[in-house]
Each structure stands twice: as structure tokens, then as C-alpha cells.
Scaffold this active site. Structure first.
Site, short mmCIF file in Angstrom:
data_model
loop_
_atom_site.label_atom_id
_atom_site.label_comp_id
_atom_site.label_asym_id
_atom_site.label_seq_id
_atom_site.Cartn_x
_atom_site.Cartn_y
_atom_site.Cartn_z
CG ASP A 1 -55.64 -45.13 -27.24
OD1 ASP A 1 -54.98 -44.75 -28.22
OD2 ASP A 1 -55.28 -46.06 -26.50
CE LYS B 1 -49.52 -49.19 -31.90
NZ LYS B 1 -50.68 -49.73 -31.23
CG PHE C 1 -54.13 -52.72 -26.26
CD1 PHE C 1 -53.61 -53.64 -25.37
CD2 PHE C 1 -53.25 -51.96 -27.01
CE1 PHE C 1 -52.23 -53.81 -25.23
CE2 PHE C 1 -51.87 -52.12 -26.88
CZ PHE C 1 -51.37 -53.04 -25.99
C1 LIG Z 1 -50.54 -49.90 -29.68
C2 LIG Z 1 -51.54 -49.20 -28.85
C3 LIG Z 1 -51.23 -48.64 -27.59
C4 LIG Z 1 -49.92 -48.84 -26.86
O1 LIG Z 1 -48.81 -48.72 -27.64
P1 LIG Z 1 -47.33 -49.03 -27.12
O2 LIG Z 1 -46.50 -48.72 -28.29
O3 LIG Z 1 -47.30 -50.47 -26.76
O4 LIG Z 1 -47.05 -48.17 -25.96
C5 LIG Z 1 -52.21 -47.91 -26.95
N1 LIG Z 1 -53.42 -47.74 -27.48
C6 LIG Z 1 -53.78 -48.29 -28.67
C7 LIG Z 1 -55.16 -48.07 -29.20
C8 LIG Z 1 -52.86 -49.04 -29.39
O5 LIG Z 1 -53.22 -49.60 -30.54
#
Ligand SMILES: *Cc1c(COP(=O)(O)O)cnc(C)c1O
Length: 423
Positions: free
Chosen positions: A248, A278, A163
């Protein structure tokens, strides 16, 4: 409540937005969202109007414990005082400029984020998908201009169940139908291998491979933790093949797993690039970045990339405050200890429906077997005044604010036990 748009505007201007909002019931909020908003989320049936730490309150005054913490974005707790104070004080100065000018706040943010990540240069963005897109662009340009990959032939290797966000490029290399189907055609240049599989990584690399992009722990994928030593081996394979390693760390970063970043559990697995966001926004604002080694970051020239809001003074001061608080208040140790405490509690439960507890720091997943209906579990948790949802693989997510207290962790454990017992 205002029924015509004219009345709404007048109402807001004469009384204030919050005064108008305060009159809405849960029923009003649900109806407005469902009528005027697209249906790309399926929220829990609660209307949260106030938060404080891990506690939140609905418009009807019911108190819940927030176990999601905005998917790890709220690490400091709701309305964390130092962050709120930092925002208030910045409102007397300047908030948004664009990168057309220099800004002291943005400058200090860039240094702070490099110190915190132990990397050299950063490219500030807003959302987490943008941070990943930025890493992809950096890796490709590095591939063409430094590694000499033939133009438009660059390949990036990713993992199944990944993700990385919701842009068209990113969903194109998702393995999840729900994220991907009907949004094609998808861009080429990505290869998907199984997560945690070193041999598959070796086999997928070609002379045109520029990067391996991966989460150190797949949070959305079901809180999937790779074997010990895998990250280090990945680093070695990337080095041997002149492939950039991109972690990521959007969800695993900022002390969530008991280290500042999850790769720091294996210090030899230091990346060339990371995508972060985040929790960097202090639970208040979207602040993200791609951060990396100078040799890679320097491929960006003026005009190559940008974002109107990316690198704004307000977001910058919030992120500096957020990182300072994490460092000074020992969020890594806190997350490690409290996460173990919660996971140990879950592991001591005696319910046959529990398949596995997977945890690293306060990234805790409780996987249930097929005998439990996930919707029933969600409702049992709601009845115990706990807010959380399942990720994929029938795993319930517990990623509360790292500011949570020991007593609140124990309370969370008690309530989950009662919820399971009630099924
Ligand atoms: C939440 C998340 C994203 C994407 O975040 P958005 O705020 O939706 O752009 C990308 N990578 C990871 C691992 C995430 O948990």
C-alpha cells in the site's frame, strides 16, 4: 449570508458560489460544518480559504505553513501552476464519461501510471480505500483462478497498526479500536501479524494465503520504519510460498520517501500489486489505482469490478501532469534532500521531551514523550503559524508539499523549535 435554502440557491445563481463563500467568517464555517456535517473529524480551529505552495491563508487573512499537505496528497503544493493549467485546458474538452467509452486521456493515464510504477497494468479508481479494495479483489480472484485456493477460503495477511482506509472490509482488519469498534460484523479472511516481523509472516502463511498486504512505512501508524532488508525478505518469503506481495504505497508513493515508491529503496522488493493515490491527483482531484503484474491484473474480466468516476478524463490529465512534473523536476531527490534537512534540524534540537525523530524523505515524524500534552503541542504549533496534527504514538507529522523550498524548510524548523520552547 443566506439563511433560507431558497435564498441560498438564488444567491448562488445570481452572484456565483465563490462570491457567497467569500462572505463567510471562520465562525460561520465552523458553525455550518458542525451543524450540518457529521462529527467524524476534529479539525484544527482554522478556516483555510486560499493556498499557494506550502502556504495557506485563513478567512481572516492569517498565513500558515501547511505541514500536513493533505496527508501527502498535496505534493506539488497548493494550486501548482502546471496542474491548474492542465485542469483549465481540459475544461474545454471533456471531464467525465464513465468507462462505457474509450478515452484518449484515460488510455494515456494508464500507460503513464505503468511507466511510473514499473508495473504492467492498472485499474483506475478514485479514493485510496478503493484502490486497496481493488487489490484485495484482484488477489482473491487470482487465488481462486490461478493458485487454486478452495472457493471462499482465501486468506490475506496484514499488519497491526495498519491503515488502508475506512470501508467496512478494511476496518474489519484494523487493529485500532477507534477505526473498527461498532462497525462489525467484520468479514473473515484476514490475519494480523506484527509489522516488520518476518518470522510472524512465515508462521501465518497457509496453503490458502493469497497475499500479504502492507505499507512499506506505516505513516498513519506513527511513521514506523521497518528494519533495513525487511522488504526484500518479505518478497523472498512471498515468492517461496506463492503469495502475492501488495504494497500500500498510497502515502509513501510518488516521491514522498525519496524514491518514486518506498519499495524502490530495496529494488528486490518489487510487488505484484500496489495501491496508489493521494499525490497522484496533483493536490487537486481524487485519483487512485491498483497497479500490478499482468498475470494478476488479467484475472479481471468485464463486469468484475468498476467505478463510475474511476478513470475519468479530467482526473487522468491531472495525474499525467502530476507524474510528469515529479519526474522532470526531480521530486525524489528533492524529497530525500529536504526531508534529511528537516529531520537533521529536529535531531539537533535540545529538548528532553523529544523521544525520537523518524524520517524517510519528506515523511517526517517527531515523537514526543508523555510529559507533553499533545493538544498543547498542537496549539503551540498553531501559535507559530504551523498546521499539523499528531498521528498515533504521539508522533507529530511533517509531510509538507515536496515543492517546498529550502528556506521554507528552515523556517519550519525554526518555528517548531520555538513551539517546543514555549511549552
Ligand atoms: C490515506 C491512506 C489510505 C486511505 O485513503 P482514503 O483517501 O481515506 O481512501 C489508505 N492507505 C494509506 C497508506 C493511506 O495513507
Amino acid at each position: 449570508m443566506a439563511t433560507t435554502s431558497k435564498t441560498l440557491w438564488e444567491d448562488v445563481l445570481s452572484r456565483g458560489v465563490q462570491e457567497v463563500v467569500a462572505e463567510l467568517s471562520t465562525e460561520d464555517a465552523v458553525r455550518l460544518s458542525e451543524t450540518y456535517g457529521t462529527h467524524n473529524y476534529k479539525p484544527l480551529p482554522v478556516n483555510v480559504v486560499r493556498g499557494d505552495g506550502v502556504r495557506v491563508w485563513t478567512s481572516e487573512g492569517e498565513e500558515y505553513l501547511d505541514c500536513i499537505g493533505a496527508y501527502s496528497a498535496v505534493a506539488h503544493g497548493h494550486l501548482s501552476p502546471f496542474i491548474m493549467d492542465t485542469i483549465r485546458r481540459q475544461l474545454d474538452r471533456v471531464t467525465v464519461l464513465s468507462r462505457a467509452f474509450y478515452s484518449s486521456e484515460v488510455g494515456l493515464f494508464l500507460k503513464a501510471v505503468c511507466d511510473f510504477t514499473e508495473l504492467d497494468m492498472a485499474c483506475p479508481m478514485n479514493t485510496e480505500a478503493e484502490a486497496n479494495e481493488t487489490c484485495i479483489k484482484l488477489a482473491r480472484k487470482w487465488g481462486y483462478t490461478v493458485k487454486n485456493v478452495p472457493l471462499d477460503q482465501a486468506e490475506i495477511i496484514v499488519c497491526s497498526d495498519n491503515f488502508h482506509g475506512r470501508t467496512t472490509t478494511i476496518v474489519g482488519f484494523s487493529s485500532e479500536d477507534k477505526y473498527k469498534k461498532h462497525f462489525g460484523p467484520y468479514g473473515p479472511g484476514f490475519k494480523i501479524i506484527p509489522f516488520g516481523d518476518l518470522e510472524a509472516l512465515k508462521a501465518a502463511i497457509t496453503p490458502n494465503t493469497v497475499a500479504f498486504l502492507c505499507e512499506p512505512i506505516q505513516a498513519e501508524g506513527g511513521i514506523l520504519i521497518p528494519p533495513d532488508g525487511w522488504m526484500t525478505e518479505v518478497r523472498r518469503v512471498c515468492d517461496e510460498n506463492r503469495v502475492l506481495l501488495i504494497w500500500d504505497e498510497v502515502q509513501t508513493g510518488f516521491c514522498r520517501t525519496g524514491r518514486r515508491f518506498a519499495w524502490m529503496h530495496e529494488p528486490a522488493a518489487k510487488p505484484d500489486l500496489i495501491a496508489i493515490g493521494k499525490a497522484m491527483g496533483g493536490g487537486a482531484l481524487p485519483v487512485s489505482a491498483a497497479v500490478g503484474r499482468r498475470e494478476v491484473m488479467e484475472v479481471f474480466q468485464p463486469g468484475d469490478h468498476g467505478s463510475t468516476f474511476g478513470g475519468n478524463p479530467l482526473g487522468s490529465v491531472v495525474a499525467i501532469a502530476a507524474m510528469a512534473e515529479m519526474e522532470v523536476k526531480g521530486y525524489s531527490e528533492r524529497s530525500a534532500q529536504l526531508g534529511d534537512r528537516l529531520a537533521d534540524r529536529f535531531r539537533a534540537f535540545n529538548f528532553s521531551c523529544i523521544k525520537e525523530v523518524r524520517a524517510r524523505g519528506l515523511l517526517v515524524g517527531l515523537e514526543l514523550d508523555e510529559t507533553v500534552d499533545s493538544a498543547a503541542m498542537t496549539h503551540a504549533l498553531l501559535a507559530q503559524r504551523l498546521l499539523t496534527k499528531e498521528t498515533r504514538k504521539r508522533t507529530f507529522r511533517f509531510t509538507p508539499a515536496i515543492s517546498i523550498t529550502e528556506d521554507q524548510i528552515d523556517e519550519m524548523g525554526d518555528r517548531v523549535e520555538r513551539a517546543l520552547a514555549s511549552l
